[in-house]
Motif scaffolding. Structure first.
Motif, PDB file in Angstrom:
ATOM      1  N   TRP A 128      19.707 -25.989   1.292  1.00  0.00           N
ATOM      2  CA  TRP A 128      20.658 -26.964   1.816  1.00  0.00           C
ATOM      3  C   TRP A 128      22.026 -26.841   1.168  1.00  0.00           C
ATOM      4  CZ3 TRP A 128      19.578 -28.811   6.281  1.00  0.00           C
ATOM      5  CH2 TRP A 128      18.238 -28.940   6.658  1.00  0.00           C
ATOM      6  N   ARG A 129      22.087 -26.291  -0.021  1.00  0.00           N
ATOM      7  CA  ARG A 129      23.386 -26.071  -0.677  1.00  0.00           C
ATOM      8  C   ARG A 129      24.207 -25.065   0.135  1.00  0.00           C
ATOM      9  NH1 ARG A 129      25.588 -22.484  -4.287  1.00  0.00           N
ATOM     10  NH2 ARG A 129      27.214 -23.352  -5.618  1.00  0.00           N
ATOM     11  N   THR A 130      23.565 -23.984   0.563  1.00  0.00           N
ATOM     12  CA  THR A 130      24.255 -22.983   1.366  1.00  0.00           C
ATOM     13  C   THR A 130      24.667 -23.557   2.713  1.00  0.00           C
ATOM     14  OG1 THR A 130      23.034 -21.209   0.289  1.00  0.00           O
ATOM     15  CG2 THR A 130      24.037 -20.692   2.405  1.00  0.00           C
ATOM     16  N   VAL A 131      23.786 -24.331   3.336  1.00  0.00           N
ATOM     17  CA  VAL A 131      24.126 -24.966   4.617  1.00  0.00           C
ATOM     18  C   VAL A 131      25.308 -25.922   4.408  1.00  0.00           C
ATOM     19  CG1 VAL A 131      23.286 -26.480   6.463  1.00  0.00           C
ATOM     20  CG2 VAL A 131      21.794 -24.720   5.520  1.00  0.00           C
ATOM     21  N   GLY A 132      25.304 -26.657   3.316  1.00  0.00           N
ATOM     22  CA  GLY A 132      26.416 -27.554   3.013  1.00  0.00           C
ATOM     23  C   GLY A 132      27.722 -26.806   2.813  1.00  0.00           C
ATOM     24  N   LEU A 133      27.662 -25.645   2.146  1.00  0.00           N
ATOM     25  CA  LEU A 133      28.867 -24.826   1.969  1.00  0.00           C
ATOM     26  C   LEU A 133      29.393 -24.338   3.320  1.00  0.00           C
ATOM     27  CD1 LEU A 133      27.943 -22.704  -1.187  1.00  0.00           C
ATOM     28  CD2 LEU A 133      29.738 -24.430  -0.999  1.00  0.00           C
ATOM     29  N   CYS A 134      28.479 -23.929   4.199  1.00  0.00           N
ATOM     30  CA  CYS A 134      28.897 -23.500   5.545  1.00  0.00           C
ATOM     31  C   CYS A 134      29.543 -24.658   6.289  1.00  0.00           C
ATOM     32  CB  CYS A 134      27.695 -22.974   6.329  1.00  0.00           C
ATOM     33  SG  CYS A 134      27.014 -21.428   5.738  1.00  0.00           S
ATOM     34  N   PHE A 135      28.902 -25.812   6.253  1.00  0.00           N
ATOM     35  CA  PHE A 135      29.431 -26.991   6.937  1.00  0.00           C
ATOM     36  C   PHE A 135      30.792 -27.383   6.372  1.00  0.00           C
ATOM     37  CE2 PHE A 135      29.785 -31.581   7.676  1.00  0.00           C
ATOM     38  CZ  PHE A 135      29.631 -31.603   9.058  1.00  0.00           C
ATOM     39  N   GLY A 136      30.908 -27.377   5.050  1.00  0.00           N
ATOM     40  CA  GLY A 136      32.181 -27.709   4.413  1.00  0.00           C
ATOM     41  C   GLY A 136      33.288 -26.740   4.797  1.00  0.00           C
ATOM     42  N   SER A 137      32.945 -25.459   4.877  1.00  0.00           N
ATOM     43  CA  SER A 137      33.968 -24.483   5.268  1.00  0.00           C
ATOM     44  C   SER A 137      34.420 -24.713   6.702  1.00  0.00           C
ATOM     45  CB  SER A 137      33.442 -23.059   5.079  1.00  0.00           C
ATOM     46  OG  SER A 137      32.438 -22.755   6.023  1.00  0.00           O
ATOM     47  N   TRP A 138      33.508 -25.125   7.584  1.00  0.00           N
ATOM     48  CA  TRP A 138      33.903 -25.421   8.965  1.00  0.00           C
ATOM     49  C   TRP A 138      34.790 -26.662   9.014  1.00  0.00           C
ATOM     50  CZ3 TRP A 138      28.110 -24.984  10.237  1.00  0.00           C
ATOM     51  CH2 TRP A 138      27.755 -23.641  10.325  1.00  0.00           C
ATOM     52  N   MET A 139      34.515 -27.644   8.172  1.00  0.00           N
ATOM     53  CA  MET A 139      35.288 -28.884   8.186  1.00  0.00           C
ATOM     54  C   MET A 139      36.717 -28.663   7.687  1.00  0.00           C
ATOM     55  SD  MET A 139      33.646 -31.489   9.364  1.00  0.00           S
ATOM     56  CE  MET A 139      33.028 -30.448  10.644  1.00  0.00           C
ATOM     57  N   ILE A 140      36.903 -27.761   6.724  1.00  0.00           N
ATOM     58  CA  ILE A 140      38.256 -27.555   6.201  1.00  0.00           C
ATOM     59  C   ILE A 140      39.037 -26.502   6.968  1.00  0.00           C
ATOM     60  CG2 ILE A 140      37.621 -28.304   3.877  1.00  0.00           C
ATOM     61  CD1 ILE A 140      37.715 -25.350   3.031  1.00  0.00           C
ATOM     62  N   THR A 141      38.351 -25.708   7.789  1.00  0.00           N
ATOM     63  CA  THR A 141      39.035 -24.640   8.519  1.00  0.00           C
ATOM     64  C   THR A 141      40.068 -25.181   9.491  1.00  0.00           C
ATOM     65  OG1 THR A 141      37.137 -23.178   8.326  1.00  0.00           O
ATOM     66  CG2 THR A 141      38.689 -22.688  10.083  1.00  0.00           C
ATOM     67  N   LEU A 142      39.714 -26.169  10.281  1.00  0.00           N
ATOM     68  CA  LEU A 142      40.627 -26.687  11.296  1.00  0.00           C
ATOM     69  C   LEU A 142      41.903 -27.284  10.694  1.00  0.00           C
ATOM     70  CD1 LEU A 142      40.981 -27.061  14.349  1.00  0.00           C
ATOM     71  CD2 LEU A 142      39.879 -29.272  14.104  1.00  0.00           C
ATOM     72  N   PRO A 143      41.804 -28.195   9.720  1.00  0.00           N
ATOM     73  CA  PRO A 143      43.060 -28.736   9.181  1.00  0.00           C
ATOM     74  C   PRO A 143      43.893 -27.698   8.426  1.00  0.00           C
ATOM     75  CG  PRO A 143      41.157 -29.776   8.118  1.00  0.00           C
ATOM     76  CD  PRO A 143      40.636 -28.906   9.194  1.00  0.00           C
ATOM     77  N   ILE A 144      43.249 -26.777   7.728  1.00  0.00           N
ATOM     78  CA  ILE A 144      44.025 -25.765   6.994  1.00  0.00           C
ATOM     79  C   ILE A 144      44.722 -24.821   7.957  1.00  0.00           C
ATOM     80  CG2 ILE A 144      43.823 -23.753   5.477  1.00  0.00           C
ATOM     81  CD1 ILE A 144      41.822 -25.334   3.828  1.00  0.00           C
TER      82      ILE A 144
END
Length: 164
Positions: A128-144
């Motif tokens: 779940w840590r890896t899944v969380g990292l993937c999810f987090g990267s998707w969440m920050i991609t759009l605003p950045i």
């Protein structure tokens, strides 16, 4: 091997289009001097080739990081699990492409791998840590990406346009 070919085809049908569409629109606007809002402009072949080449270059240079993360970092994959995940992701991407929806092939594949891993019947089968990292990267991609694009546009639109 067949699902890998299908995944490559699906990746090209959606992700290359996601890159080629805006480039084609910019080129058409530059070439004609007007903005065509009909969306009926043909995409030049060189734009498709350039976008496809850029995807291949990205895969060759940095893609192994993502392949390692998705292939080994989320859950244990056997050949049958990998087949199922890849086929599910490919069919999802192809369906989205047919409907004209821009989706991320990586997002679809990560979702497929997670749900194939959940078929073990044990939540501990997933990292779940890896899944969380993937999810987090998707969440920050759009605003950045939006912030960088907005700053670049502001810089370019406010640049001096006359040489003295």
């Amino acid at each position: 091997v067949i699902t890998a070919c299908l995944a490559s085809f699906a990746h090209g049908s959606n992700d290359v289009s996601n890159a080629a569409g805006p480039i084609s629109a910019i080129y058409d606007t530059w070439k004609t001097g007007r903005v065509d809002i009909s969306g009926e402009n043909p995409v030049p072949k060189w734009v498709l080739a350039m976008a496809g080449g850029a995807i291949v270059l990205g895969l060759l240079t940095l893609g192994y990081h993502v392949m390692r993360r998705v292939g080994n970092g989320i859950t244990y994959l056997t050949p049958s699990r990998g087949f199922s995940a890849e086929l599910g992701a490919s069919l999802t991407v192809l369906t989205a492409s047919q409907l004209g929806l821009p989706v991320s092939t990586t997002l679809c594949l990560v979702g497929s791998v997670v749900f194939v891993g959940l078929c073990n019947g044990n939540l501990r089968a997933i990292n779940w840590r890896t899944v969380g990292l993937c999810f987090g990267s998707w969440m920050i991609t759009l605003p950045i990406a939006g912030l960088i694009s907005g700053l670049l546009f502001a810089f370019a639109s406010n640049a001096p346009n006359k040489i003295v």
